[in-house]
Design a protein around this motif. Structure first.
Motif, PDB file in Angstrom:
ATOM      1  N   THR A  96       0.916  -1.379  -0.282  1.00  0.00           N
ATOM      2  CA  THR A  96      -0.028   0.201   0.029  1.00  0.00           C
ATOM      3  C   THR A  96       1.095   1.386   0.176  1.00  0.00           C
ATOM      4  O   THR A  96      -0.311   2.075  -0.328  1.00  0.00           O
ATOM      5  N   SER A  98       3.161   4.046  -1.923  1.00  0.00           N
ATOM      6  CA  SER A  98       2.626   4.157  -3.240  1.00  0.00           C
ATOM      7  C   SER A  98       3.727   5.172  -3.844  1.00  0.00           C
ATOM      8  O   SER A  98       3.973   5.494  -3.516  1.00  0.00           O
ATOM      9  N   GLU A 100       2.712   7.689  -5.266  1.00  0.00           N
ATOM     10  CA  GLU A 100       2.691   9.079  -4.017  1.00  0.00           C
ATOM     11  C   GLU A 100       3.231   9.215  -2.936  1.00  0.00           C
ATOM     12  O   GLU A 100       3.001  10.409  -2.069  1.00  0.00           O
ATOM     13  N   ASP A 101       3.077   8.206  -2.328  1.00  0.00           N
ATOM     14  CA  ASP A 101       3.761   8.024  -0.777  1.00  0.00           C
ATOM     15  C   ASP A 101       4.927   8.772  -0.970  1.00  0.00           C
ATOM     16  O   ASP A 101       5.339   9.300   0.070  1.00  0.00           O
ATOM     17  N   HIS A 149      -3.253  14.033   4.628  1.00  0.00           N
ATOM     18  CA  HIS A 149      -1.871  12.946   3.147  1.00  0.00           C
ATOM     19  C   HIS A 149      -2.208  11.943   3.296  1.00  0.00           C
ATOM     20  O   HIS A 149      -1.550  11.568   4.319  1.00  0.00           O
ATOM     21  N   ARG A 150      -2.443  10.769   2.473  1.00  0.00           N
ATOM     22  CA  ARG A 150      -2.665   9.866   2.396  1.00  0.00           C
ATOM     23  C   ARG A 150      -1.712   8.623   3.477  1.00  0.00           C
ATOM     24  O   ARG A 150      -1.745   7.930   3.836  1.00  0.00           O
ATOM     25  N   SER A 151       0.064   9.185   2.597  1.00  0.00           N
ATOM     26  CA  SER A 151       1.152   9.032   3.480  1.00  0.00           C
ATOM     27  C   SER A 151       1.220   8.745   4.906  1.00  0.00           C
ATOM     28  O   SER A 151       1.807   8.144   5.117  1.00  0.00           O
ATOM     29  N   HIS A 152       0.532   9.567   5.216  1.00  0.00           N
ATOM     30  CA  HIS A 152       0.279   9.562   6.574  1.00  0.00           C
ATOM     31  C   HIS A 152       0.501   8.749   7.666  1.00  0.00           C
ATOM     32  O   HIS A 152       0.540   7.825   8.401  1.00  0.00           O
ATOM     33  N   LYS A 153      -0.792   7.830   6.543  1.00  0.00           N
ATOM     34  CA  LYS A 153      -1.063   5.753   7.686  1.00  0.00           C
ATOM     35  C   LYS A 153       0.811   5.231   7.728  1.00  0.00           C
ATOM     36  O   LYS A 153       0.504   4.969   8.496  1.00  0.00           O
ATOM     37  N   HIS A 154       1.546   6.177   6.396  1.00  0.00           N
ATOM     38  CA  HIS A 154       2.312   5.124   6.840  1.00  0.00           C
ATOM     39  C   HIS A 154       4.217   5.640   7.863  1.00  0.00           C
ATOM     40  O   HIS A 154       4.511   5.230   8.370  1.00  0.00           O
TER      41      HIS A 154
END
Length: 255
Positions: A96, A98, A100-101, A149-154
């Motif tokens: 997951t 990506s 983008e991340d 941002h979606r990357s925060h979940k990482h």
């Protein structure tokens, strides 16, 4: 075994697993390709960030990231252009995590390195702090920034009771200072005595089998429970017990 015997056993196993042979099949092999401090930090951070799932696939994906950065992580972070990112568009990086991340992480890292020489500055402990609980959260806040941002979940948050396994592992790599050649010990302003165990399925399950962890969830409270006992037996270098707990878990030695 009583508690004393358990830790005598773990000390023996630490000698076995805290060894150069450990590197080849572990994500720490990725930063071992570099000598520049910032290259070690960046490659290690990416390798730790994507460290979930099969270790072989983690190493493969991390190596692809390094190859994409031209085997010069720090130079890429500071000089990457939109043209560079375009080459990665629509390509998978790792599960997951990506493209983008990846791009957002590069921009975040550039922001940090524009202000600081090292990521170490974001993990410095404050007075009376006895573990990296608050430091990890401070790092997370500064690194990710305020815009969602979606990357925060990482980048997990101990404030949300996450065990923050990947950041705790990254800290072990950067902070532990022994002469075994596995961990780097390049962050001289942080103390190994405040490190914790990177709590994953292996280390947690073996800890429970040995009776040194009672909490059933793999969360920050479990990390702190383990802290209490490992610091009792090695107050200066408690994270060394990551080696035997992980190694025994992977080899199924106690089954």
């Amino acid at each position: 075994m009583n508690e004393q015997e358990i830790f005598e056993f773990l000390n023996q196993k630490a000698e076995q697993y805290n060894h150069l042979d450990f590197i080849e099949l572990d994500p720490i092999s990725i930063p071992h390709q570099f000598s520049l401090k910032q290259d070690i930090e960046i490659s290690g951070f990416f390798a730790a960030t994507i460290a979930w799932g099969n270790r072989k696939s983690i190493i493969t994906s991390a190596q692809k990231i390094i190859d994409f950065m031209g085997n010069s992580p720090y130079d890429f972070v500071m000089n990457a252009s939109q043209k560079d990112f375009k080459k990665l568009e629509n390509k998978a990086v790792h599960r997951t995590f990506s493209a983008e991340d990846f791009q957002q992480f590069i921009l975040n890292l550039k922001s940090v390195y524009t202000e600081f020489e090292s990521l170490e500055n974001l993990f410095l402990l404050k007075e009376n702090e006895k573990n990296y609980y608050h430091a990890i959260e401070r790092f997370r806040t500064r690194f990710l920034g305020e815009i969602p941002h979606r990357s925060h979940k990482h980048v997990s948050s101990p404030y949300k009771n996450s065990a923050s396994k990947r950041l705790v592992m990254f800290l072990r790599w950067m902070v532990r200072q022994d002469k075994k050649g596995v961990d780097f010990g390049i962050w001289k302003n942080l103390s190994p005595q405040y490190l914790s165990i990177p709590l994953d399925v292996h280390t947690a399950n073996i800890s429970r089998k040995l009776g040194i962890l009672t909490r059933t969830q793999n969360d920050w409270k479990a990390v702190e429970e383990l802290d209490q006992i490992i610091r009792k037996y090695n107050p200066q270098d408690p994270a060394v017990y990551d080696y035997p707990l992980f190694g025994i878990g992977v080899s199924n030695e106690l089954l």
